[in-house]
Design an enzyme around this catalytic site. Sequence first.
Site, PDB file in Angstrom:
ATOM      1  NE  ARG A 111       3.499   8.747   4.729  1.00  0.00           N
ATOM      2  CZ  ARG A 111       2.448   9.027   5.645  1.00  0.00           C
ATOM      3  NH1 ARG A 111       2.247  10.153   6.202  1.00  0.00           N
ATOM      4  NH2 ARG A 111       1.456   8.375   5.955  1.00  0.00           N
ATOM      5  CG  ASP A 140      -2.740  -0.592   1.697  1.00  0.00           C
ATOM      6  OD1 ASP A 140      -2.117  -0.834   1.125  1.00  0.00           O
ATOM      7  OD2 ASP A 140      -2.076  -0.268   3.034  1.00  0.00           O
TER       8      ASP A 140
HETATM    9  N1  URA Z   1      -1.860   8.747   3.198  1.00  0.00           N
HETATM   10  C1  URA Z   1      -2.758   8.138   3.299  1.00  0.00           C
HETATM   11  O1  URA Z   1      -3.275   7.241   2.522  1.00  0.00           O
HETATM   12  N2  URA Z   1      -3.827   8.234   4.309  1.00  0.00           N
HETATM   13  C2  URA Z   1      -3.640   9.323   5.187  1.00  0.00           C
HETATM   14  O2  URA Z   1      -4.404   9.423   6.195  1.00  0.00           O
HETATM   15  C3  URA Z   1      -2.461  10.049   5.007  1.00  0.00           C
HETATM   16  C4  URA Z   1      -1.408   9.850   4.062  1.00  0.00           C
END
Ligand code: URA
Length: 209
Positions: free
Chosen positions: A104, A203
């Site tokens: 992203r 994470d």
């Molecule tokens: N990706 C994530 O890991 N958490 C979110 O809240 C949104 C996208």
Amino acid sequence: MSNVHLIDHPLVQHKLTLMRRKDASTNSFRRLLNELALLMTYEVTRDLPMQDIEIETPLETMTAKVVDGKKLVFVSILRAGNGILEGMLNVVPGARVGHIGLYRDPKTLTAVEYYFKMPSDMHERDVIVVDPMLATGNSAIAAIDRLKETRPKSIKFVCLLTCPEGLAAMAKSHPDVPIYTAAIDRQLNEHGYILPGLGDAGDRIFGTK
Ligand code: URA
């Protein structure tokens, strides 16, 4: 939103609540995700086509049912999707696995592809795409755009959590793809995170923060 399947089974909801808690350890987060994935797979595969075959029990011959057609494909959107795979493969051990690497862009929040590897004969297979969080929808939409180029028989999308923004984006770009989720949360924040959510799924699965 007839295409959205909210899996409200008590065990799914209970485990999801435990995962959301900020004090859940990496170990327990991963274990719970594994268990949740198993339960969600049960729901998402509910309408798989079946065929009759002849078998012999120790006592007699009978006609019995097995899943029809080529092996399913689970497609993981890297990296958090991999956290769901193990639980799904416990229920469908013969499934094929594809991977799509998308990151992203932190400024634009758009999805950029860096990896794409699918099994052969995709046009004969049903595909289940997995990513724990359907947030902006950008990654899911980009992944499904790309997958549709391989012309699979069908595509479903499985996530743990989503929000109205993610569902609206998917409904606009891929109204033909059913979505299976354990919860629809309130909203996105300005960083593209789901509120109240569970934080950064990658994470938390891999213990990288
Ligand atoms: N990706 C994530 O890991 N958490 C979110 O809240 C949104 C996208």
